[in-house]
Each structure stands twice: as C-alpha cells, then as structure tokens.
Enzyme design. Sequence first.
Site, PDB file in Angstrom:
ATOM      1  N   ASN A  45       0.855  -1.180   0.000  1.00 47.75           N
ATOM      2  CA  ASN A  45       0.000   0.000   0.000  1.00 47.75           C
ATOM      3  C   ASN A  45       0.898   1.238   0.000  1.00 47.75           C
ATOM      4  O   ASN A  45       2.126   1.140   0.068  1.00 47.75           O
ATOM      5  CB  ASN A  45      -0.976  -0.016   1.178  1.00 47.75           C
ATOM      6  N   LEU A  46       0.289   2.405  -0.083  1.00 51.64           N
ATOM      7  CA  LEU A  46       1.084   3.631  -0.243  1.00 51.64           C
ATOM      8  C   LEU A  46       2.012   3.856   0.946  1.00 51.64           C
ATOM      9  O   LEU A  46       3.175   4.248   0.770  1.00 51.64           O
ATOM     10  CB  LEU A  46       0.158   4.836  -0.429  1.00 51.64           C
ATOM     11  N   SER A  47       1.527   3.598   2.158  1.00 53.19           N
ATOM     12  CA  SER A  47       2.367   3.796   3.347  1.00 53.19           C
ATOM     13  C   SER A  47       3.563   2.856   3.333  1.00 53.19           C
ATOM     14  O   SER A  47       4.694   3.261   3.653  1.00 53.19           O
ATOM     15  CB  SER A  47       1.535   3.574   4.614  1.00 53.19           C
ATOM     16  N   ASP A 102      -5.874  -8.111   1.286  1.00 47.75           N
ATOM     17  CA  ASP A 102      -6.031  -9.547   1.031  1.00 47.75           C
ATOM     18  C   ASP A 102      -6.918  -9.784  -0.182  1.00 47.75           C
ATOM     19  O   ASP A 102      -6.663 -10.676  -0.992  1.00 47.75           O
ATOM     20  CB  ASP A 102      -6.646 -10.240   2.256  1.00 47.75           C
TER      21      ASP A 102
END
Length: 478
Positions: free
Chosen positions: A195-197, A264
């Site tokens: 994800n972006l983080s 997921d």
Amino acid sequence: MKVTLPDFRQAGVLVVGDVMLDRYWYGPTSRISPEAPVPVVKVDTIEERPGGAANVAMNIAALGAGSRLVGLTGVDDAARALNAKLGEVNVKCDFVSVPTHPTITKLRVLSRNQQLIRLDFEEGFEGIDPQPIIERIQQALPEIGALVLSDYAKGALAHVQTMIQTAKAAGVPVLIDPKGTDFSRYRGATLLTPNLSEFEAVAGRSKTEEELVERGMQLVADYELSALLITRSEQGMTLLQPGKAPLHLPTLAQEVYDVTGAGDTVIGVLAAALAAGNSLEEACFLANAAAGVVVGKLGTSTVTPIELENAIRGRADTGFGVMTEEQLKHAVELARQRGEKIVMTNGCFDILHAGHVSYLANARKLGDRLIVAVNSDASTKRLKGPTRPVNPLPQRMIVLGALEAVDWVVPFEEDTPQRLIASILPDILVKGGDYQPHEIAGSEEVWANGGEVKVLNFEDGCSTTNIINMIKASTSQS
C-alpha cells in the site's frame, strides 16, 4: 480497458503465509464502567473469521477458484476453528502444526459498528523449521497457476527467498503482499503489492505522480521485480512494469466502512485472475473493482463473482444499472479514466421484445459501455398517445438494466434526450430505424465533441405496436 470476468473455476492458487483467526465480539453500549472511564459492552454476538493469509485464500475460493492454504498454527481451539471455517468455503488447508505456539488470534470488540479495542494473542513463529512449508509448495506447484505469499511478519515467510526461487524454477508467478521496509527479501518476485504507506516507508514520500513513478520503477529495478502494484486508497492503484507506461486505476469505492482485509482481497483477485489466464493489466483492473466492493463491507470480507461483475459493469449499488443523471455522469467519468468507449441510445422501450434485445446487443458491440436513456411516462404518453406506456417507467428501466448488453439506464422527461446527450457527450450515439444521422437528437453535439453517430436496423417483424394489436385482437376474440 474492456475486461470480462474469466472462468475462475479453471484457476488454481496456493497461498502461503501468516494465518490468523479474527474474532469479533458485538454488543450495545449504554453506560461507562464504574471501575475505569471505559464503556461497558454487553456482548450478544460472537463471530469468528479466518484472517491474514487465510482471508486471501477465502477471497480466492469465493471467486470459485481452487484455493489451497499453507501456514503455521498452534494445536488449539483457534486452529480447529480455522480448519472448520475454511473447509466450509472450500479452502483446502495444509497447516504445519507447532505445539509450542498458539494460533495467532485477533479479538475486536465492537459496538454500534464502531471498533472499541483490539486484543492480539500471538507469539512469533520465527525459528520454526521451514522445510515442511517448502515441501508443501513443491507438491502443489504442478497444479497451480499462481503462488501468493502473504506476509504479516509473523514468521511463516522467514525463508521467503527460497519459496520465490522454488516457484520461479517451476514457471509459476509469485505475488507478494509485503511487510516491513526490507523489500530485498522479495527479490525476483513477479509482483509486489504494497500500500502507499508501505511503499513510502521504503522509497520515501513522493510529492508528485512523476516522482512516485520514478521511485517505484527504481524499486522494480533494484529488486528485479516483474511488476509493482501500489494500492493508494482513495487514489486507486498504480501498476509499474519495466518498459511499459504506468497504469493508473481510479478507485471504484462508493462508500468506505472498513478497510480491514482489503489488501487480502486485492492480491487474492489478482492471483485468481492471473491463474485463470488474464493479463496482469486485466487482473489489476479486476482487483481494483473488488477492492471497491470489499471496503463497503464491515470486517474481513470476500467478494463473489456476481459482486465483481456488478462492479466492473458499474452496477455495484445502482439497482441493475438504473441511475440518476448525476450518478451517470460520475460513472461515465470513471469509465473514461479507464479508457472505455461510451455508447448511448434512447427510446421508450415500452414492451421489450426480441427486436429491442438484438438492437441493444449490437449497440453494445460498438464500444465498452452502453447507456440507455428512457422516456418518462409523461414523455411516452405525449409521443405515443394516451394509452401508453403499457409498462410504467420503473418497470421499463429495471427490465432494461437486467439485460447483459446494458450497463446504465437513465430516465429523461423531455420529448427528446438532446439535453441529456449534450450533458453526457457519448463517444458513439446510436439510434435504430430509418433515421438519417443528422435527424437524430443530440447528433450535432456529439459530432462537435468529436464523436460518432450511427443508425442501426431494427429486426423485421418486431414492434411494440404489433404486440399490442395482437393482444387486443386475441382479447376481442375470446
């Protein structure tokens, strides 16, 4: 991008990773505890759901694909609950039992759809012999089209590089949902889905789209990846591949209730689609649509083929494609961002017959999305006479929206849809019958915008008027 749902039943996927049990305690809250400034929850409902890598396997099974799961568990009630729950949804479990460790369990307490606290019961599986997992991977490789490695940093993937090389040697693509900042562990994988983080923790924060792409492509090169998919929440997804232009997919989420397990779902749909024969770009499109569905559900959830089909056809929450004008504008904007060609037609469609169905199917073939604008009851009465319509507008729109060829249905009150067409500006405007293109309402606006206007033939012998006359004749004879 025009994508059709594959036959997931032909796909086989192995998921290896950190499995866990998600427990949910629900109940009302009406007072504060006298012992501490915390709410008192009167628990009235308890749920158990497979989580982590187990949720990935459930997402794959929910699509109808063959789903196998390998992971580490304890020898306890939580492990037995996982086996039972996963067996109910056709996930084939092949756990490695570790008597010295508990099965990872996460307990969430909720009241009025708000999570109040989460309690984790776990002990890392680092140091556990990896050979039983490697052997299970080797046994499954001849029967699968993709391997998913679901990393929650709990120890099941401590020897992830061996797993990657084992699958690559067999020609099986390896998809990894990464954890932590050491992406070198995943060197040589087919696809990473941070994800972006997670991405920014490794590559640094990007101030612009260009910088994000540049940093992402550097990761692809540094770690010898075939592709990198960055999931970006409300900004959608970005797929990066060597030698190809970046693919940006805007989010399709209508409402966000809970992001638990969304990652997921993304990797599960990606793997199932690849194993079913879709290209990576097509698989990302399907995964993006699935993510938009699952974040609208509470708790760890899965997506069914019907929900996914509705999402990619713009029907997720629209009553079989029936939309207001404003909803339609938004849907068309998203479709255009995906490079889809918009076709639009209109009519009363009072008594739907074979000629209508054939005409709409042919219209849909001209592009990727078909809009059907429908005359309101008052408009139909003005055009067709005081006895029409036979079927009221809501019924006409529902029937049209249920057709495979039709994506969106929208009503209009005027005698012609010229204003509506000028507002939507389809790529192709279609009308059936003996019209000349310049006679069709909205044609000038479509041409001025660079679009096309086409006339299609109706099937001979089919008309609503003939059907009504036949019914009247039959009634009078009886």
